[in-house]
Write a protein that holds these residues in place. Structure first.
Motif, PDB file in Angstrom:
ATOM      1  N   GLU A 198       0.872  -1.030  -0.188  1.00  0.00           N
ATOM      2  CA  GLU A 198      -0.006  -0.111  -0.113  1.00  0.00           C
ATOM      3  C   GLU A 198       0.928   1.216  -0.168  1.00  0.00           C
ATOM      4  O   GLU A 198       0.665   2.155  -0.742  1.00  0.00           O
ATOM      5  N   GLN A 199       1.916   1.272   0.838  1.00  0.00           N
ATOM      6  CA  GLN A 199       2.765   2.452   0.916  1.00  0.00           C
ATOM      7  C   GLN A 199       3.588   2.475  -0.517  1.00  0.00           C
ATOM      8  O   GLN A 199       3.756   3.695  -0.671  1.00  0.00           O
ATOM      9  N   SER A 200       3.994   1.534  -0.807  1.00  0.00           N
ATOM     10  CA  SER A 200       4.730   1.543  -2.149  1.00  0.00           C
ATOM     11  C   SER A 200       3.908   1.946  -3.511  1.00  0.00           C
ATOM     12  O   SER A 200       4.130   2.975  -4.308  1.00  0.00           O
ATOM     13  N   LEU A 201       2.605   1.642  -3.443  1.00  0.00           N
ATOM     14  CA  LEU A 201       1.731   2.164  -4.476  1.00  0.00           C
ATOM     15  C   LEU A 201       1.331   3.534  -4.203  1.00  0.00           C
ATOM     16  O   LEU A 201       1.376   4.300  -5.341  1.00  0.00           O
ATOM     17  N   SER A 202       1.036   3.825  -2.996  1.00  0.00           N
ATOM     18  CA  SER A 202       0.721   5.250  -2.890  1.00  0.00           C
ATOM     19  C   SER A 202       1.968   6.223  -3.290  1.00  0.00           C
ATOM     20  O   SER A 202       2.117   7.299  -3.970  1.00  0.00           O
ATOM     21  N   ALA A 203       3.300   5.691  -2.995  1.00  0.00           N
ATOM     22  CA  ALA A 203       4.333   6.285  -3.465  1.00  0.00           C
ATOM     23  C   ALA A 203       4.538   6.733  -4.998  1.00  0.00           C
ATOM     24  O   ALA A 203       4.934   7.662  -5.655  1.00  0.00           O
ATOM     25  N   GLU A 204       4.301   5.542  -5.501  1.00  0.00           N
ATOM     26  CA  GLU A 204       4.333   5.342  -7.209  1.00  0.00           C
ATOM     27  C   GLU A 204       3.193   6.370  -7.751  1.00  0.00           C
ATOM     28  O   GLU A 204       3.525   6.970  -8.768  1.00  0.00           O
ATOM     29  N   VAL A 205       2.039   6.472  -7.167  1.00  0.00           N
ATOM     30  CA  VAL A 205       0.962   7.397  -7.504  1.00  0.00           C
ATOM     31  C   VAL A 205       1.210   8.930  -7.203  1.00  0.00           C
ATOM     32  O   VAL A 205       1.231   9.548  -8.443  1.00  0.00           O
ATOM     33  N   LYS A 206       1.921   8.866  -6.067  1.00  0.00           N
ATOM     34  CA  LYS A 206       2.334  10.572  -5.976  1.00  0.00           C
ATOM     35  C   LYS A 206       3.486  10.941  -6.791  1.00  0.00           C
ATOM     36  O   LYS A 206       3.424  12.116  -7.331  1.00  0.00           O
ATOM     37  N   MET A 207       4.383   9.889  -7.024  1.00  0.00           N
ATOM     38  CA  MET A 207       5.564  10.409  -8.092  1.00  0.00           C
ATOM     39  C   MET A 207       4.918  10.595  -9.512  1.00  0.00           C
ATOM     40  O   MET A 207       5.559  11.420  -9.867  1.00  0.00           O
ATOM     41  N   ARG A 208       4.079   9.946  -9.854  1.00  0.00           N
ATOM     42  CA  ARG A 208       3.533   9.839 -11.289  1.00  0.00           C
ATOM     43  C   ARG A 208       2.878  11.349 -11.373  1.00  0.00           C
ATOM     44  O   ARG A 208       3.293  11.998 -12.287  1.00  0.00           O
ATOM     45  N   MET A 209       1.947  11.684 -10.319  1.00  0.00           N
ATOM     46  CA  MET A 209       1.268  12.909 -10.078  1.00  0.00           C
ATOM     47  C   MET A 209       2.268  14.022 -10.361  1.00  0.00           C
ATOM     48  O   MET A 209       2.191  15.121 -11.052  1.00  0.00           O
ATOM     49  N   ALA A 210       3.417  14.043  -9.444  1.00  0.00           N
ATOM     50  CA  ALA A 210       4.401  15.114  -9.569  1.00  0.00           C
ATOM     51  C   ALA A 210       5.320  15.121 -10.755  1.00  0.00           C
ATOM     52  O   ALA A 210       5.459  16.288 -11.546  1.00  0.00           O
ATOM     53  N   ILE A 211       5.216  14.007 -11.670  1.00  0.00           N
ATOM     54  CA  ILE A 211       6.071  13.936 -12.888  1.00  0.00           C
ATOM     55  C   ILE A 211       5.187  14.658 -13.773  1.00  0.00           C
ATOM     56  O   ILE A 211       5.784  15.553 -14.650  1.00  0.00           O
ATOM     57  N   ASP A 212       3.937  14.225 -14.038  1.00  0.00           N
ATOM     58  CA  ASP A 212       2.933  14.950 -14.795  1.00  0.00           C
ATOM     59  C   ASP A 212       2.766  16.339 -14.542  1.00  0.00           C
ATOM     60  O   ASP A 212       2.616  17.066 -15.452  1.00  0.00           O
ATOM     61  N   GLN A 213       2.752  16.747 -13.244  1.00  0.00           N
ATOM     62  CA  GLN A 213       2.411  18.275 -12.951  1.00  0.00           C
ATOM     63  C   GLN A 213       3.764  19.003 -13.488  1.00  0.00           C
ATOM     64  O   GLN A 213       3.553  19.946 -13.900  1.00  0.00           O
ATOM     65  N   ALA A 214       4.928  18.237 -13.104  1.00  0.00           N
ATOM     66  CA  ALA A 214       6.109  19.085 -13.603  1.00  0.00           C
ATOM     67  C   ALA A 214       6.001  19.303 -14.959  1.00  0.00           C
ATOM     68  O   ALA A 214       6.698  20.296 -15.593  1.00  0.00           O
ATOM     69  N   ALA A 215       5.735  18.274 -15.788  1.00  0.00           N
ATOM     70  CA  ALA A 215       5.788  18.195 -17.285  1.00  0.00           C
ATOM     71  C   ALA A 215       4.936  19.207 -17.861  1.00  0.00           C
ATOM     72  O   ALA A 215       5.124  20.044 -18.856  1.00  0.00           O
ATOM     73  N   ARG A 216       3.810  19.177 -17.206  1.00  0.00           N
ATOM     74  CA  ARG A 216       2.676  20.244 -17.702  1.00  0.00           C
ATOM     75  C   ARG A 216       3.199  21.735 -17.643  1.00  0.00           C
ATOM     76  O   ARG A 216       2.899  22.660 -18.226  1.00  0.00           O
ATOM     77  N   ARG A 217       4.009  22.121 -16.526  1.00  0.00           N
ATOM     78  CA  ARG A 217       4.667  23.452 -16.298  1.00  0.00           C
ATOM     79  C   ARG A 217       5.588  23.851 -17.373  1.00  0.00           C
ATOM     80  O   ARG A 217       6.115  24.938 -17.544  1.00  0.00           O
ATOM     81  N   ASN A 218       6.405  22.812 -17.839  1.00  0.00           N
ATOM     82  CA  ASN A 218       7.511  23.217 -18.863  1.00  0.00           C
ATOM     83  C   ASN A 218       6.658  23.149 -20.210  1.00  0.00           C
ATOM     84  O   ASN A 218       6.655  23.306 -21.042  1.00  0.00           O
TER      85      ASN A 218
END
Length: 111
Positions: free
Chosen positions: A91-111
């Motif tokens: 559960e912790q691993s999945l949650s971290a993966e989802v948060k990481m994916r969201m952060a990457i997507d958000q950073a990509a939208r800013r650029n």
């Protein structure tokens, strides 16, 4: 009669002791906060990483990682390519993966 080596790398438990000392140092640095010299931090992390790799399969490695959360994080990062977040629950691993994916997507939208 063969002479016993005094080299600390050949003493039983020497690697575990070295890893524990490095892990305790990393833990103190991270808890102290404040400005850390990046080069010194990197060197400490590299040396601890080398020690942790040398202890792979050691029966007391898990206890060392449980005692020093910063070392556990480093170990997990070293193992990530092969084992993912091996020290955390699914559960912790999945949650971290989802948060990481969201952060990457958000950073990509800013650029």
């Amino acid at each position: 009669m063969a002479q016993m080596s005094t080299d600390p790398r050949h003493r039983p438990g020497a690697d575990l002791q070295s890893a524990a000392l490095l892990a305790a140092t990393l833990e103190r640095l991270e808890r102290a906060g404040g400005a850390l010299d990046p080069a010194q931090y990197r060197l400490l992390a590299q040396r601890l990483g080398e020690q942790l790799r040398s202890l792979e399969g050691h029966p007391r490695l898990r206890a060392l990682l449980e005692r020093f959360p910063s070392a556990a994080d480093l170990y997990e990062n070293l193992q990530y390519a092969n084992a993912g977040m091996c020290l955390h629950s699914l559960e912790q691993s999945l949650s971290a993966e989802v948060k990481m994916r969201m952060a990457i997507d958000q950073a990509a939208r800013r650029n």
